[in-house]
Motif scaffolding. Structure first.
Motif, PDB file in Angstrom:
ATOM      1  N   SER A  77      26.139   7.214 121.456  1.00 58.08           N
ATOM      2  CA  SER A  77      26.552   8.766 121.317  1.00 58.08           C
ATOM      3  C   SER A  77      27.284   9.031 120.797  1.00 58.08           C
ATOM      4  CB  SER A  77      26.650   8.848 122.678  1.00 58.08           C
ATOM      5  OG  SER A  77      26.789  10.338 123.223  1.00 58.08           O
ATOM      6  N   SER A 100      28.482  11.038 131.128  1.00 58.18           N
ATOM      7  CA  SER A 100      27.098  10.618 131.161  1.00 58.18           C
ATOM      8  C   SER A 100      25.964  12.058 130.560  1.00 58.18           C
ATOM      9  CB  SER A 100      26.463   9.771 132.266  1.00 58.18           C
ATOM     10  OG  SER A 100      27.626   9.198 131.850  1.00 58.18           O
ATOM     11  N   VAL A 101      25.816  12.964 131.050  1.00 58.64           N
ATOM     12  CA  VAL A 101      25.132  14.254 131.181  1.00 58.64           C
ATOM     13  C   VAL A 101      25.463  14.266 129.831  1.00 58.64           C
ATOM     14  CG1 VAL A 101      24.191  16.517 131.572  1.00 58.64           C
ATOM     15  CG2 VAL A 101      25.345  15.156 133.458  1.00 58.64           C
ATOM     16  N   LEU A 102      26.005  15.132 129.050  1.00 59.13           N
ATOM     17  CA  LEU A 102      26.594  15.258 127.166  1.00 59.13           C
ATOM     18  C   LEU A 102      25.657  13.929 126.802  1.00 59.13           C
ATOM     19  CD1 LEU A 102      30.174  16.897 127.784  1.00 59.13           C
ATOM     20  CD2 LEU A 102      28.253  17.872 127.277  1.00 59.13           C
ATOM     21  N   THR A 104      23.197  12.048 127.577  1.00 60.51           N
ATOM     22  CA  THR A 104      21.869  11.690 128.138  1.00 60.51           C
ATOM     23  C   THR A 104      21.301  12.946 127.239  1.00 60.51           C
ATOM     24  OG1 THR A 104      22.523  10.679 129.528  1.00 60.51           O
ATOM     25  CG2 THR A 104      20.171  11.761 129.473  1.00 60.51           C
ATOM     26  N   ASP A 105      21.552  14.024 127.329  1.00 64.54           N
ATOM     27  CA  ASP A 105      21.155  15.493 126.897  1.00 64.54           C
ATOM     28  C   ASP A 105      21.142  14.846 125.355  1.00 64.54           C
ATOM     29  OD1 ASP A 105      20.399  18.475 126.949  1.00 64.54           O
ATOM     30  OD2 ASP A 105      22.146  18.230 125.270  1.00 64.54           O
ATOM     31  N   GLU A 106      22.860  15.038 124.553  1.00 69.30           N
ATOM     32  CA  GLU A 106      22.470  14.321 123.397  1.00 69.30           C
ATOM     33  C   GLU A 106      21.082  13.407 123.066  1.00 69.30           C
ATOM     34  OE1 GLU A 106      25.386  13.525 120.187  1.00 69.30           O
ATOM     35  OE2 GLU A 106      25.971  11.958 121.370  1.00 69.30           O
ATOM     36  N   HIS A 108      18.579  12.439 124.634  1.00 69.22           N
ATOM     37  CA  HIS A 108      17.141  12.685 124.343  1.00 69.22           C
ATOM     38  C   HIS A 108      17.045  13.928 123.537  1.00 69.22           C
ATOM     39  CE1 HIS A 108      16.764  12.047 129.551  1.00 69.22           C
ATOM     40  NE2 HIS A 108      16.585  11.389 128.390  1.00 69.22           N
ATOM     41  N   ARG A 109      17.777  14.889 122.877  1.00 73.69           N
ATOM     42  CA  ARG A 109      17.740  15.805 122.465  1.00 73.69           C
ATOM     43  C   ARG A 109      17.029  15.360 121.169  1.00 73.69           C
ATOM     44  NH1 ARG A 109      19.077  21.507 123.244  1.00 73.69           N
ATOM     45  NH2 ARG A 109      19.502  21.593 125.426  1.00 73.69           N
ATOM     46  N   THR A 129      22.955   6.031 131.391  1.00 73.33           N
ATOM     47  CA  THR A 129      22.234   6.302 132.922  1.00 73.33           C
ATOM     48  C   THR A 129      23.018   4.945 134.101  1.00 73.33           C
ATOM     49  OG1 THR A 129      20.635   6.542 131.721  1.00 73.33           O
ATOM     50  CG2 THR A 129      19.916   5.806 133.754  1.00 73.33           C
TER      51      THR A 129
END
Length: 129
Positions: A77, A100-102, A104-106, A108-109, A129
């Motif tokens: 990331s 972690s949300v930021l 993970t979003d990166e 998945h995108r 995760t």
């Protein structure tokens, strides 16, 4: 809870009994995610600490979190892991989860299953995760 000086007036055994009762009342009989949450609960605006504490326990049906049969497609990331001297990520403070949300979003995108976070020195710190 220790870091934020949050007090819950129940023992670990009593909290476990509440979680089991929650499972029974909601008829959850498959894999279930149980999240106990303790928090500061004063009804006011401001960032000064207070001595009003509360807790909740959430139970949600939980399928397979990551499909690992064929391995994971991971990326490093561009977000760095929060340093413990800023927000102690190891304490599982809810606000720190946005890190972690930021990541993970990166991931998945970008078509990845998981994000790997580096520390500020550029060394592998953890998976999102």
């Amino acid at each position: 809870m220790r870091t934020l000086r949050i007090s819950v007036p129940l023992s670990a055994e009593e909290l476990c009994a509440i979680a089991v009762e929650l499972l029974h009342r909601n008829q959850l009989r498959a894999d279930t995610y149980i999240r106990p949450i303790a928090y500061k609960s004063a009804e006011r605006i401001g960032v000064a600490p207070n001595d009003e504490d509360a807790f909740a326990i959430v139970a949600l049906p939980f399928g397979e979190y990551l499909h690992i049969e064929e391995g994971l497609h991971a990326c490093v990331s561009s977000w760095r892991r929060i340093e413990d001297n800023a927000i102690p990520a190891r304490d599982k403070i809810c606000r720190a989860y946005v890190n972690s949300v930021l990541a993970t979003d990166e991931a998945h995108r970008g078509g990845f299953d998981e994000a790997i976070l580096l520390n500020e020195s550029g060394q592998v710190a953890e998976g999102a995760t």
